[in-house]
Write a protein that holds these residues in place. Structure first.
Motif, PDB file in Angstrom:
ATOM      1  N   ASN A 315      52.070  50.233  40.039  1.00  0.00           N
ATOM      2  CA  ASN A 315      51.289  49.078  40.480  1.00  0.00           C
ATOM      3  C   ASN A 315      50.715  49.342  41.871  1.00  0.00           C
ATOM      4  OD1 ASN A 315      51.314  46.314  38.812  1.00  0.00           O
ATOM      5  ND2 ASN A 315      53.134  47.518  38.278  1.00  0.00           N
ATOM      6  N   ALA A 316      49.505  48.849  42.102  1.00  0.00           N
ATOM      7  CA  ALA A 316      48.803  49.130  43.346  1.00  0.00           C
ATOM      8  C   ALA A 316      48.066  47.877  43.806  1.00  0.00           C
ATOM      9  CB  ALA A 316      47.820  50.283  43.138  1.00  0.00           C
ATOM     10  N   ARG A 317      47.348  47.998  44.897  1.00  0.00           N
ATOM     11  CA  ARG A 317      46.551  46.881  45.417  1.00  0.00           C
ATOM     12  C   ARG A 317      45.088  47.303  45.558  1.00  0.00           C
ATOM     13  NH1 ARG A 317      49.509  42.514  47.146  1.00  0.00           N
ATOM     14  NH2 ARG A 317      51.735  42.893  47.492  1.00  0.00           N
ATOM     15  N   GLY A 318      44.211  46.324  45.307  1.00  0.00           N
ATOM     16  CA  GLY A 318      42.805  46.538  45.532  1.00  0.00           C
ATOM     17  C   GLY A 318      41.970  46.601  44.267  1.00  0.00           C
ATOM     18  N   PHE A 319      41.122  45.594  44.061  1.00  0.00           N
ATOM     19  CA  PHE A 319      40.156  45.613  42.971  1.00  0.00           C
ATOM     20  C   PHE A 319      38.994  44.703  43.321  1.00  0.00           C
ATOM     21  CE2 PHE A 319      43.142  42.241  41.847  1.00  0.00           C
ATOM     22  CZ  PHE A 319      42.323  41.205  41.411  1.00  0.00           C
ATOM     23  N   THR A 320      37.932  44.809  42.546  1.00  0.00           N
ATOM     24  CA  THR A 320      36.686  44.118  42.832  1.00  0.00           C
ATOM     25  C   THR A 320      36.482  42.938  41.897  1.00  0.00           C
ATOM     26  OG1 THR A 320      35.721  46.246  43.469  1.00  0.00           O
ATOM     27  CG2 THR A 320      34.185  44.434  43.080  1.00  0.00           C
ATOM     28  N   VAL A 321      35.995  41.838  42.444  1.00  0.00           N
ATOM     29  CA  VAL A 321      35.542  40.708  41.621  1.00  0.00           C
ATOM     30  C   VAL A 321      34.060  40.490  41.914  1.00  0.00           C
ATOM     31  CG1 VAL A 321      37.791  39.580  41.486  1.00  0.00           C
ATOM     32  CG2 VAL A 321      36.250  39.002  43.363  1.00  0.00           C
ATOM     33  N   ALA A 322      33.321  40.106  40.888  1.00  0.00           N
ATOM     34  CA  ALA A 322      31.886  39.885  41.091  1.00  0.00           C
ATOM     35  C   ALA A 322      31.312  39.077  39.939  1.00  0.00           C
ATOM     36  CB  ALA A 322      31.141  41.215  41.204  1.00  0.00           C
ATOM     37  N   ALA A 323      30.556  38.052  40.283  1.00  0.00           N
ATOM     38  CA  ALA A 323      29.852  37.276  39.261  1.00  0.00           C
ATOM     39  C   ALA A 323      28.771  38.146  38.622  1.00  0.00           C
ATOM     40  CB  ALA A 323      29.216  36.046  39.885  1.00  0.00           C
ATOM     41  N   ASN A 324      28.534  37.910  37.336  1.00  0.00           N
ATOM     42  CA  ASN A 324      27.486  38.630  36.625  1.00  0.00           C
ATOM     43  C   ASN A 324      26.852  37.642  35.663  1.00  0.00           C
ATOM     44  OD1 ASN A 324      26.203  40.222  34.449  1.00  0.00           O
ATOM     45  ND2 ASN A 324      27.052  41.992  35.534  1.00  0.00           N
ATOM     46  N   SER A 325      25.674  37.146  36.016  1.00  0.00           N
ATOM     47  CA  SER A 325      25.056  36.069  35.235  1.00  0.00           C
ATOM     48  C   SER A 325      24.757  36.488  33.806  1.00  0.00           C
ATOM     49  CB  SER A 325      23.776  35.578  35.926  1.00  0.00           C
ATOM     50  OG  SER A 325      22.852  36.642  36.083  1.00  0.00           O
TER      51      SER A 325
END
Length: 342
Positions: A315-325
């Motif tokens: 297990n690690a830390r760090g990921f991306t979130v992003a809206a995508n219409s």
């Protein structure tokens, strides 16, 4: 705690804190209740004790959800969707994206809050605050409750959720998990996990599973928190053994593509993207860890100490979130078509 009103059309307010529910918990909706509904669930410490119905460390918990009905319900019984939220808790997208679109399509929606009643705001950085089996239990108790509503078709209740909620959606597919709460044949008519967690760390309940309800999994091709390829590999393996899973991968879409957050890197967000471990959990009391291994190398993991060490290491830390219409619009369309087709 400050209240946050999300959607005036639906007359819903959230953020009422751990003591937000004021009515007595309901065990049936035969009077046709809608709006904020409190009901009893349980808070298990882990998946093992949950499916084994070990109650020593499990407590009854009153949780609540918002039952939102289409404006023009008519006399016909309606399909319904139980929504399990992600690690960020109940957020506006569940109302402004999902409930709005589903209601407009003639589908009832029950948004369950698994965090506020337990005094939690978010588990993005600290998932160990409450085990995901609590979300799963809430969804199954919600299914039992909705099945008693006179306007809802008990044979057409579906389960939808993203990330942590997607894990819950996936796990309610399996008999062993469902039977931890439901003793009869009642089950979800279909399962819709979005960017599901725990494809890299597989908590498995599929041995002996007889459920063939359809599942539609929607994934982000650029997801660096719950990578799509790990889920596709898992689904392919399960389908070979008789599961009924379809999936769609949206190119360029990140985690939480149905949200409104601009591209953001969550440096402290916990991800299992580096894991390749699995454990087959039995429902036998005293059954221990169960058969576990690294499914890439085939190396066995013997006992709790080896499992916990491997789990902590990958297990690690760090990921991306992003809206995508584009992905969001496609997902809403796919989900409505899926519900209407079943």
């Amino acid at each position: 705690m400050k209240k946050v009103c999300l959607n005036a059309m639906m007359a819903v307010c959230l953020g009422l804190g751990a003591g937000f529910a004021h009515a007595a918990p309901l065990s049936d909706l035969s009077a046709g209740q809608t709006g904020r509904i409190e009901f009893n669930s349980i808070t298990p410490p882990n998946r093992w004790e949950f499916v084994r119905k070990v109650m020593d460390n499990t407590k009854t918990t009153a949780v609540a959800g918002d039952l939102l009905m289409p404006k023009q319900a008519g006399n016909a019984k309606l399909p319904a969707v139980v929504i399990s939220h992600d690690s960020g808790g109940v957020t506006p997208k569940l109302y402004d994206v999902w409930a709005k679109a589903l209601n407009e399509a003639g589908i009832a929606v029950f948004i369950v809050d698994s965090f506020k009643p337990r005094g939690i705001d978010s588990t993005t950085n600290h998932p160990g605050q409450v085990d995901v089996s609590a979300n799963t239990a809430d969804a199954l108790f919600a299914l039992k409750l909705l099945s008693t509503h006179p306007q809802i078709d008990s044979q057409r209740i579906f389960h939808l959720g993203g990330s942590r909620g997607g894990t819950s959606v996936f796990e309610t597919y399996f008999d062993r998990v469902r039977q931890a709460v439901i003793s009869d044949d009642l089950k979800f008519a279909g399962h819709i996990p979005l960017y599901q967690g725990n494809c890299n760390t597989r908590f498995r309940f599929d041995r002996g599973n007889t459920n063939r309800a359809p599942m539609l999994a929607l994934l982000g091709g650029a997801d660096d928190g719950t990578p799509a390829d790990a889920c596709v590999a898992y689904y392919t393996e399960l389908n070979a053994a008789g599961a009924n899973i379809q999936w769609k991968v949206y190119p360029g879409a990140f985690h939480n593509f149905d949200g409104s957050t601009q591209k953001t890197y969550l440096s402290q967000g916990v991800t299992a993207k580096h894991c390749s471990i699995e454990v087959f959990i039995t429902d036998v009391k005293g059954g221990g860890l169960g058969e576990a291994r690294d499914y890439t190398t085939g190396a066995p993991l013997i006992g709790w100490a080896q499992w916990n060490k491997a789990f902590a290491a990958c297990n690690a830390r760090g990921f991306t979130v992003a809206a995508n219409s584009s992905a969001k619009e496609q997902a809403v369309k796919e989900v409505i078509e899926f519900v209407k087709a079943h």
